[in-house]
Motif scaffolding. Structure first.
Motif, PDB file in Angstrom:
ATOM      1  N   MET A  53      25.330 -17.788  29.160  1.00 18.37           N
ATOM      2  CA  MET A  53      25.695 -19.030  29.822  1.00 18.37           C
ATOM      3  C   MET A  53      26.046 -20.138  28.831  1.00 18.37           C
ATOM      4  SD  MET A  53      23.419 -21.125  32.638  1.00 18.37           S
ATOM      5  CE  MET A  53      21.896 -20.933  31.731  1.00 18.37           C
ATOM      6  N   ASP A  54      27.089 -20.870  29.180  1.00 23.74           N
ATOM      7  CA  ASP A  54      27.506 -22.037  28.416  1.00 23.74           C
ATOM      8  C   ASP A  54      26.446 -23.132  28.542  1.00 23.74           C
ATOM      9  OD1 ASP A  54      29.046 -23.859  26.965  1.00 23.74           O
ATOM     10  OD2 ASP A  54      30.482 -24.204  28.578  1.00 23.74           O
ATOM     11  N   ILE A  55      26.310 -23.950  27.514  1.00 25.72           N
ATOM     12  CA  ILE A  55      25.357 -25.065  27.570  1.00 25.72           C
ATOM     13  C   ILE A  55      25.962 -26.256  28.304  1.00 25.72           C
ATOM     14  CG2 ILE A  55      24.238 -26.846  26.185  1.00 25.72           C
ATOM     15  CD1 ILE A  55      23.441 -24.770  24.213  1.00 25.72           C
ATOM     16  N   ARG A  56      27.183 -26.617  27.957  1.00 19.94           N
ATOM     17  CA  ARG A  56      27.802 -27.815  28.532  1.00 19.94           C
ATOM     18  C   ARG A  56      28.721 -27.450  29.688  1.00 19.94           C
ATOM     19  NH1 ARG A  56      29.129 -32.307  23.965  1.00 19.94           N
ATOM     20  NH2 ARG A  56      26.981 -32.513  23.272  1.00 19.94           N
ATOM     21  N   ILE A  78      17.977 -15.063  28.601  1.00 20.33           N
ATOM     22  CA  ILE A  78      19.109 -15.987  28.642  1.00 20.33           C
ATOM     23  C   ILE A  78      19.620 -16.201  27.231  1.00 20.33           C
ATOM     24  CG2 ILE A  78      19.881 -18.318  29.228  1.00 20.33           C
ATOM     25  CD1 ILE A  78      17.690 -18.342  31.408  1.00 20.33           C
ATOM     26  N   LEU A  79      20.910 -15.973  27.065  1.00 14.55           N
ATOM     27  CA  LEU A  79      21.594 -16.195  25.800  1.00 14.55           C
ATOM     28  C   LEU A  79      22.592 -17.312  26.047  1.00 14.55           C
ATOM     29  CD1 LEU A  79      22.139 -15.233  22.874  1.00 14.55           C
ATOM     30  CD2 LEU A  79      23.738 -13.572  23.833  1.00 14.55           C
ATOM     31  N   LEU A  80      22.418 -18.425  25.329  1.00  9.51           N
ATOM     32  CA  LEU A  80      23.282 -19.574  25.539  1.00  9.51           C
ATOM     33  C   LEU A  80      24.511 -19.504  24.651  1.00  9.51           C
ATOM     34  CD1 LEU A  80      20.518 -22.247  25.971  1.00  9.51           C
ATOM     35  CD2 LEU A  80      22.046 -21.370  27.727  1.00  9.51           C
ATOM     36  N   HIS A  95      12.747 -23.648  23.190  1.00  4.16           N
ATOM     37  CA  HIS A  95      11.532 -24.190  23.802  1.00  4.16           C
ATOM     38  C   HIS A  95      11.490 -23.883  25.305  1.00  4.16           C
ATOM     39  CE1 HIS A  95       8.142 -26.793  24.546  1.00  4.16           C
ATOM     40  NE2 HIS A  95       8.829 -27.410  25.486  1.00  4.16           N
ATOM     41  N   LEU A  96      12.641 -23.965  25.945  1.00  2.26           N
ATOM     42  CA  LEU A  96      12.720 -23.665  27.376  1.00  2.26           C
ATOM     43  C   LEU A  96      12.483 -22.188  27.669  1.00  2.26           C
ATOM     44  CD1 LEU A  96      15.837 -25.791  28.374  1.00  2.26           C
ATOM     45  CD2 LEU A  96      13.449 -26.234  29.004  1.00  2.26           C
ATOM     46  N   GLY A  97      12.745 -21.351  26.679  1.00  2.00           N
ATOM     47  CA  GLY A  97      12.563 -19.912  26.879  1.00  2.00           C
ATOM     48  C   GLY A  97      13.826 -19.091  26.723  1.00  2.00           C
ATOM     49  N   ALA A  98      14.942 -19.741  26.390  1.00  4.34           N
ATOM     50  CA  ALA A  98      16.164 -18.984  26.116  1.00  4.34           C
ATOM     51  C   ALA A  98      15.900 -18.071  24.928  1.00  4.34           C
ATOM     52  CB  ALA A  98      17.324 -19.928  25.829  1.00  4.34           C
ATOM     53  N   ARG A  99      16.561 -16.930  24.898  1.00  2.00           N
ATOM     54  CA  ARG A  99      16.322 -15.933  23.853  1.00  2.00           C
ATOM     55  C   ARG A  99      17.312 -16.006  22.710  1.00  2.00           C
ATOM     56  NH1 ARG A  99      12.123 -12.444  25.243  1.00  2.00           N
ATOM     57  NH2 ARG A  99      11.323 -13.255  27.199  1.00  2.00           N
TER      58      ARG A  99
END
Length: 159
Positions: A53-56, A78-80, A95-99
């Protein structure tokens, strides 16, 4: 077959990623979304092996969508995906838990990033790793404490 959900507000990016990733043979894109609201809804509906998923994005950005998904599905992988490298975004995402965190420009690194995350490893984009590498020895414990990860997991990254 590894099931992927791709969410990005750029249609060309999502279609290119789908083509590239499905050419791997064992990766299948089970859904595509255009914003964070789609990510939350589609993740619940499809429960993919990994969310790329895209961040912005408009309406609901990737960080907030990741937070919502991880509240309901703490084991979500989740891979950003983004066009920029910024330590603060990386720290917040982890910190949120993204990998992991990968730059859109690094098409050749996306499949290895997915595979690393599926093996329970963290993945940082090459430019991000380079930025962290110079200060890692001084910051490694504080970063891992800030993102609530054991130091061994963070240090298992290939720097």
């Amino acid at each position: 077959m590894i099931r992927l959900l791709i969410v990005d507000d750029d249609y060309l990016i999502t279609t290119a990623l789908k083509t590239i990733l499905e050419a791997e043979g064992d990766l299948s894109v089970c859904g595509i979304g255009k914003d964070g609201n789609d990510a939350v809804r589609l993740y619940k509906q499809l429960q993919p092996d990994l969310l790329l998923m895209d961040i912005r994005m408009e309406h609901l950005d990737g960080l907030n969508a990741a937070e919502q998904i991880l509240q309901s599905y703490p084991d979500a992988r989740i891979l950003l995906l983004t066009t920029f490298s910024d330590d603060e975004y990386i720290i917040k995402a982890l910190h949120l838990g993204a990998r992991g965190y990968i730059l859109k420009q690094d098409y050749t690194g996306i499949s290895p990033a997915i595979r690393a995350v599926l093996k329970e490893q963290l993945y940082l984009a090459q430019r991000s790793r380079h930025g962290f590498q110079s200060s890692l020895s001084h910051r490694k414990l504080s970063i891992t404490k800030r993102i609530n990860l054991p130091a061994v997991n963070f240090l298992s990254l290939s720097l």
